[in-house]
Design an enzyme around this catalytic site. Structure first.
Site, PDB file in Angstrom:
ATOM      1  CE  LYS A 118      -3.758  -2.586   1.981  1.00  0.00           C
ATOM      2  NZ  LYS A 118      -4.449  -3.105   3.160  1.00  0.00           N
ATOM      3  CD  GLN A 173      -3.345  -4.618   6.356  1.00  0.00           C
ATOM      4  OE1 GLN A 173      -3.230  -3.679   5.572  1.00  0.00           O
ATOM      5  NE2 GLN A 173      -4.003  -5.720   6.032  1.00  0.00           N
ATOM      6  CG  ASP A 229      -9.979  -0.429   4.307  1.00  0.00           C
ATOM      7  OD1 ASP A 229      -9.777  -0.728   3.117  1.00  0.00           O
ATOM      8  OD2 ASP A 229      -9.220  -0.756   5.232  1.00  0.00           O
TER       9      ASP A 229
END
Ligand code: NDP
Length: 288
Positions: free
Chosen positions: A49, A93, A116
């Site tokens: 990422k 994460q 997200d």
């Protein structure tokens, strides 16, 4: 003739489009990436990422915390990022260590930085068919279907898996009025998985079981989207392992009309969509 649906190709097309747009911006989008502990898979996702941020000219803020960090301390980190005017998107994460309540952490992220798409506000709007941050993996699946002009209208879609990050959102997205699929969602209590899968025009598999979908479980000419990422031992590789999906690719590839490989299918799309969502957050926050 079947099609290999290349997430590599589509993600690079999308990233180039983002790169072109970002080049012309004076300020750059900024993604904050929060990593707790040192789970090898998480480390590898986080590093991909960050690499994508660098390739696309985004800024990134890296927050690395000890495995033992308390939930309260992590919530404070989220609060700081929520209030930081230079941060456009916040990514925590997953998975988090067991002593931390993941739902509490996700809920704390302000919806406008939730790139997200996991907060209840974004997920609720997704179910209502309203504007929201669409979670990256389902968004990537839709982008693949669109790029390869795979129409879902009136099609029978079967989703194997009902996780909050893949199964539930993709099923909901495909049943909305712009996609018009008839959707079945399977889980471990599904009585006859093979029968359900055989009925699918489009089969989307996100069950986390390596090669669970065999050649005799798929209809001739179906489209298969394999979301699974499973590491298996492979002594022929220098690193000692390779990745396989949730579908038995070799058994399916000559039977289906189109299929995503693993790796190189859905995986690269997830990161491209994270970048796209971060750019959207950046623009919205500035009224662009
Ligand atoms: P989870 O691992 O959280 O959940 C798996 C789901 O599959 C559960 O709903 C479970 O049912 C269901 N399931 C498991 N086995 C079966 C079975 N034999 N028959 C029917 N249903 C079954 O799912 P995730 O969505 O997080 O991950 C799924 C896979 O996708 C993993 O391999 C993961 O690594 C990968 N992944 C890949 C991404 C990418 O970018 N390509 C992104 C995210 C995930 P139940 O609810 O009853 O337990």
């Amino acid at each position: 003739m079947n099609t290999k649906i290349s997430g590599k190709e589509v993600s690079s097309y999308i990233k180039n489009r983002i790169l072109d747009e970002v080049k012309h911006l004076t300020d750059k989008p900024c993604l904050a990436v929060v990593l707790v502990g040192n789970n090898p898979a998480s480390l590898s996702y986080v590093s991909s990422k960050k690499k994508s941020c660098e390739e696309l000219g985004f800024n990134h803020r890296d927050i690395e915390l000890e495995e033992s960090v308390s939930e309260e301390a992590l919530l404070l980190v989220i609060d700081e990022l929520n209030n930081d005017k230079d941060v456009d998107g916040i990514l925590v994460q997953l998975p988090l260590p067991k002593h931390i309540d993941t739902d509490n952490i996700i809920r704390r992220i302000v919806p406008e930085k939730d790139v997200d798409g996991f907060t209840p506000v974004n997920m609720g709007n997704l179910v209502l068919g309203q504007d929201c941050f669409v979670p990256c993996t389902p968004k990537g699946i839709l982008a693949l279907l669109d790029y390869y002009k795979i129409d879902t209208d009136g099609k029978k879609v079967v989703v194997v898996g009902r996780s909050n990050i893949v199964g539930k959102p993709i099923a909901n997205l495909l049943m909305q009025k712009d996609r018009n699929a008839t959707v079945t969602v399977c889980n471990t209590h599904t009585v006859d998985l093979k029968k359900e899968c055989l009925a699918a025009d489009i089969l989307i598999v996100a069950c986390g079981q390596r090669e669970a979908i065999k050649g005799d479980m798929v209809k001739e000419g179906a489209v298969v989207i394999d979301v699974g990422i499973n590491r298996i031992e492979d002594s022929t590789r220098e690193r000692g392992w390779r990745l396989v999906g949730d579908c038995d690719y070799n058994a399916l590839k000559d039977k289906v009309s189109a299929i995503t490989p693993v790796p190189g299918g859905v995986g690269p799309m997830t990161i491209a969509m994270l970048m796209e969502n971060t750019l959207i957050a950046f623009k919205r926050r500035r009224g662009l």
